[in-house]
Motif scaffolding. Sequence first.
Motif, PDB file in Angstrom:
ATOM      1  N   UNK A  12       0.676  -1.104   0.150  1.00 54.11           N
ATOM      2  CA  UNK A  12      -0.080  -0.089   0.131  1.00 54.11           C
ATOM      3  C   UNK A  12       0.770   1.088   0.014  1.00 54.11           C
ATOM      4  N   UNK A  13       2.044   1.370   0.639  1.00 50.70           N
ATOM      5  CA  UNK A  13       2.625   2.270   0.955  1.00 50.70           C
ATOM      6  C   UNK A  13       3.690   2.687  -0.439  1.00 50.70           C
ATOM      7  N   UNK A  14       4.106   1.134  -0.881  1.00 53.17           N
ATOM      8  CA  UNK A  14       4.681   1.237  -2.000  1.00 53.17           C
ATOM      9  C   UNK A  14       3.887   1.866  -3.297  1.00 53.17           C
ATOM     10  N   UNK A  15       2.610   1.434  -3.311  1.00 54.77           N
ATOM     11  CA  UNK A  15       1.660   1.985  -4.557  1.00 54.77           C
ATOM     12  C   UNK A  15       1.263   3.540  -4.192  1.00 54.77           C
ATOM     13  N   UNK A  16       1.301   3.953  -2.855  1.00 57.79           N
ATOM     14  CA  UNK A  16       0.802   5.161  -2.673  1.00 57.79           C
ATOM     15  C   UNK A  16       1.953   6.376  -3.099  1.00 57.79           C
ATOM     16  N   UNK A  17       3.307   5.889  -2.748  1.00 52.74           N
ATOM     17  CA  UNK A  17       4.523   6.504  -3.287  1.00 52.74           C
ATOM     18  C   UNK A  17       4.386   6.559  -4.996  1.00 52.74           C
ATOM     19  N   UNK A  18       4.227   5.442  -5.618  1.00 49.95           N
ATOM     20  CA  UNK A  18       4.209   5.424  -7.010  1.00 49.95           C
ATOM     21  C   UNK A  18       3.109   6.284  -7.562  1.00 49.95           C
ATOM     22  N   UNK A  19       1.838   6.253  -7.106  1.00 50.63           N
ATOM     23  CA  UNK A  19       0.779   7.007  -7.756  1.00 50.63           C
ATOM     24  C   UNK A  19       0.963   8.541  -7.193  1.00 50.63           C
ATOM     25  N   UNK A  20       1.728   8.933  -6.211  1.00 53.77           N
ATOM     26  CA  UNK A  20       2.175  10.246  -5.870  1.00 53.77           C
ATOM     27  C   UNK A  20       3.092  10.804  -7.108  1.00 53.77           C
ATOM     28  N   UNK A  21       3.942   9.987  -7.505  1.00 53.21           N
ATOM     29  CA  UNK A  21       4.829  10.357  -8.565  1.00 53.21           C
ATOM     30  C   UNK A  21       3.860  10.377  -9.981  1.00 53.21           C
ATOM     31  N   UNK A  22       3.145   9.498 -10.048  1.00 55.36           N
ATOM     32  CA  UNK A  22       2.226   9.446 -11.411  1.00 55.36           C
ATOM     33  C   UNK A  22       1.249  10.565 -11.537  1.00 55.36           C
TER      34      UNK A  22
END
Length: 326
Positions: A62-72
């Motif tokens: 969840x945290x890994x993906x949140x960081x990814x979506x913040x970038x995206x």
Amino acid sequence: MSERWVTLAALAALLALPLWALAADEPFTITLATRAAILALAATGLNIALGTGGLVSLGHAAFFGIGGYAMGILASHAQTFAPLSLGPWEVPGTQSMPVIWLVAIAASALAALAIGALSLRTAGVYFIMITLAFGQMFFYFATSWRAYGGEDGLSIWVRNGFPGLNTLVPIQFFGLCFAVLLLAMLLHGRLIRAPFGLALDAARQAPARVLAVGLSPYRLQLAAFVLSGAITGLAGALYADLNRFVSPAMLSWQMSGELIVLVILGGVGRLAGPLIGAGLFVALEHWLGGATEYWHAWLGAILLAIVLFARGGIVGLLTGQGDRRG
């Protein structure tokens, strides 16, 4: 061999590989080394919660993906020149890595604070299952978030920028990721020896005794969980930048499982454990993945052998020490 020398050797090997690839004109090998560094960073974040705090989390994706979506999200708004609407405010997008990293860290830390505050009221298998449930909630939310690609994910046209670097050059982007990994490992190393780290380790082993001396095991574990989530979120932003793509797969329980596998392969609670585990994982994926689609079976066999015969992971084998975590 001492654990310190194992750590230095692992870092030297990770640094030497892309330098050799640069001399041999093998840019894909540099990309593989970059992927290993980013996964090692994510696993380092998990290792703080798992190795030092004893918190087995199946929701760190969840945290890994949140960081990814913040970038995206920020990069996509910068590329389309459409401001990001946050209620009554409109925030412009950005392709500046330092700004994106701050947003990714803040968003992941806030999510970790909310999830940890609830999950840490449980223990054992209940903690594992509630973190898994939170992770799946974020996964299905991203799948249904059509504004940012839904289940198809979100593509970024150009890699984000960092002052003074051309991040489209593979060796420069690797150097940036390696520097961030090195800082995270230094932070973890200092944390283990700091009073906070010692108190956190004590809370893992004997929470009643920690409570008796006036410390709160709940607060110690929550602080470790938030720090762990923040580092994992930063890794997610770098991973999305590497691929120039973010998708719900970054939030899946399989991603959480992979991060745990990386830590176990290298050694739970070992400073170099995530790095060695990530390097082995990427190497097996590259070499065996090209030979057979069932390469995970070989990974499973190696993992089984480590769990049964090398409780300290690969670092434990190299140092001749058993599992320090009991």
